[in-house]
Design an enzyme around this catalytic site. Sequence first.
Site, PDB file in Angstrom:
ATOM      1  N   TYR A  67     -12.523  -6.760   6.429  1.00 51.46           N
ATOM      2  CA  TYR A  67     -11.658  -6.899   5.619  1.00 51.46           C
ATOM      3  C   TYR A  67     -11.212  -8.391   5.475  1.00 51.46           C
ATOM      4  CZ  TYR A  67      -6.838  -6.848   3.832  1.00 51.46           C
ATOM      5  OH  TYR A  67      -5.861  -7.329   3.014  1.00 51.46           O
ATOM      6  N   LYS A  85      -2.582 -15.851   9.092  1.00 55.26           N
ATOM      7  CA  LYS A  85      -1.592 -15.151  10.058  1.00 55.26           C
ATOM      8  C   LYS A  85      -0.941 -16.087  11.078  1.00 55.26           C
ATOM      9  CE  LYS A  85      -3.170 -10.782   8.690  1.00 55.26           C
ATOM     10  NZ  LYS A  85      -4.358 -10.119   8.123  1.00 55.26           N
ATOM     11  N   ASP A 126     -14.239 -15.671   9.116  1.00 52.69           N
ATOM     12  CA  ASP A 126     -13.062 -15.197   8.644  1.00 52.69           C
ATOM     13  C   ASP A 126     -12.125 -15.051   9.725  1.00 52.69           C
ATOM     14  OD1 ASP A 126     -10.454 -14.311   7.811  1.00 52.69           O
ATOM     15  OD2 ASP A 126     -11.230 -13.118   6.408  1.00 52.69           O
ATOM     16  N   TYR A 130       0.757  -1.224  -0.098  1.00 50.33           N
ATOM     17  CA  TYR A 130       0.092   0.057  -0.198  1.00 50.33           C
ATOM     18  C   TYR A 130       0.951   1.207   0.106  1.00 50.33           C
ATOM     19  CZ  TYR A 130      -4.304  -2.700   0.406  1.00 50.33           C
ATOM     20  OH  TYR A 130      -5.228  -3.538   0.303  1.00 50.33           O
TER      21      TYR A 130
HETATM   22  C1  LIG Z   1      -4.911 -10.446   6.722  1.00 49.51           C
HETATM   23  C2  LIG Z   1      -6.304 -10.746   6.611  1.00 49.51           C
HETATM   24  C3  LIG Z   1      -6.709 -11.735   5.328  1.00 49.51           C
HETATM   25  C4  LIG Z   1      -5.818 -11.647   4.413  1.00 49.51           C
HETATM   26  O1  LIG Z   1      -4.561 -12.596   4.495  1.00 49.51           O
HETATM   27  P1  LIG Z   1      -3.375 -12.351   3.722  1.00 49.51           P
HETATM   28  O2  LIG Z   1      -2.263 -13.428   4.342  1.00 49.51           O
HETATM   29  O3  LIG Z   1      -2.904 -10.994   3.777  1.00 49.51           O
HETATM   30  O4  LIG Z   1      -3.512 -12.684   2.251  1.00 49.51           O
HETATM   31  C5  LIG Z   1      -8.076 -11.755   5.372  1.00 49.51           C
HETATM   32  N1  LIG Z   1      -8.961 -11.746   6.192  1.00 49.51           N
HETATM   33  C6  LIG Z   1      -8.524 -11.310   7.497  1.00 49.51           C
HETATM   34  C7  LIG Z   1      -9.638 -11.196   8.599  1.00 49.51           C
HETATM   35  C8  LIG Z   1      -7.504 -10.911   7.677  1.00 49.51           C
HETATM   36  O5  LIG Z   1      -6.876  -9.907   8.731  1.00 49.51           O
END
Ligand SMILES: *Cc1c(COP(=O)(O)O)cnc(C)c1O
Length: 433
Positions: free
Chosen positions: A148, A278, A249, A20
């Site tokens: 997100y 993550k 997610d 970014y």
């Molecule tokens: C960071 C994140 C993603 C994307 O993961 P990347 O490994 O950066 O592709 C998707 N959903 C949530 C909630 C996130 O925090």
Amino acid sequence: MPRSPDDILAADRKTVWHPYASFINAPPVFPVQSASGVKLKLADGRELIDGMSSWWCAIHGYNHPRLNEAVHVQLASMSHVMFGGLTHEPAVRLAGRLADITPAPLQCVFFADSGSVAVEVAIKMAIQYQAALGRADRRKLLTIRGGYHGDTLGAMSVCDPVTGMHDLFRPVLPEHYFADRPSVRFGEKWDASDAAPFERLLAAHADDIAAVILEPIVQGAGGMWFYHPEYLRNVRALCDRHGVLLIADEIATGFGRTGRLFACEHAGIAPDILCLGKALTGGYMTLAATLTTRAVAEAISAGGRGAFMHGPTFMANPLACATASASVDLLLEQPWQARIVALESGLRAGLEPCRAMRDVADVRVLGAIGVVELNRPVDMVRAPEEFVRRNVWVRPFGRLIYVMPPYIIDTADLATLCAAIRDVVASGIVTAQ
Ligand SMILES: *Cc1c(COP(=O)(O)O)cnc(C)c1O
């Protein structure tokens, strides 16, 4: 050949593009030489207390002997093999472990290579599931504002249209349904009207919705917002009523960050599809997983194609799987819940004084996540420099100064981290005029 910090910066400016960021008018970056425990050591010798866990990942801190050992042991036997037609112990062991520790119905594990891809996989699973049941018209998603889910095209299409950073791409993205962000906060008294907009939207469009996708309890990069578990319970019940799958997610929230191992547990619900990433490998390397129920996996497998149509090159990378198993073991064999409780009270005590300061709109803390929301955007050139000057690593975003430190951070370092935030906020230097 060792390079000086200035050489590294010059080389960086010449060829490297940061996340970014502008290439020609690049914001400041700080060369890191090494990292150990909760400290990032810069190339110029300064040591910073890490408040970010490298974007939620490094829950055990850096250079951890147990995770290092897992990498070394795995490296000695095999770093990678393709996953089509082959399998291996690191993948099988990790899949079994994830099936055991996530909400009970999630028993089938699909490995991917990053969080965004895990989200793409989840979306494709939901669409393929509905198609397999003869409901091919159900292709849309319903989500909540302020979310997100990643930076790839499918994931972008369910990020918040305003805070999601992707408005430029709107015209090429599939259109989905967005319900209002939940307004009742975590810990507040529940108000049943909060889920009404979601309920109306789902009822009106259920016939073309494949799945609901959301971040349970904690919305991360889309606004760092903590909402009431009852909202999530309502969503679960409404999805069941309308035959719509629920995708949780937990890429940011997974592995204890919110005080529960998975944030869904705050509401006592299980999603049909769960995305992890993550902190999965303790921040050592990139790995993600999409889990689903036997019912969904069987429906997809019995459908027209007879197979799920996805397969990343680096699927189930053995090094990453072995490290992830070691990270999960390391987490679960210690009293991690007590640790998160201690971090929560430390963050609360340390950040609460910001509430009375100029330009501060809100302070909120949940688990090992602390947020100071300002009234104006943070100056993204000056703020990192001010934090580095105070020997901490904090990377604000928009109007948010937030931290989610490694779980191993001690009381003194946590106090230093919070003091630096108070100091920077109080000085009023962070908000752009
Ligand atoms: C960071 C994140 C993603 C994307 O993961 P990347 O490994 O950066 O592709 C998707 N959903 C949530 C909630 C996130 O925090």
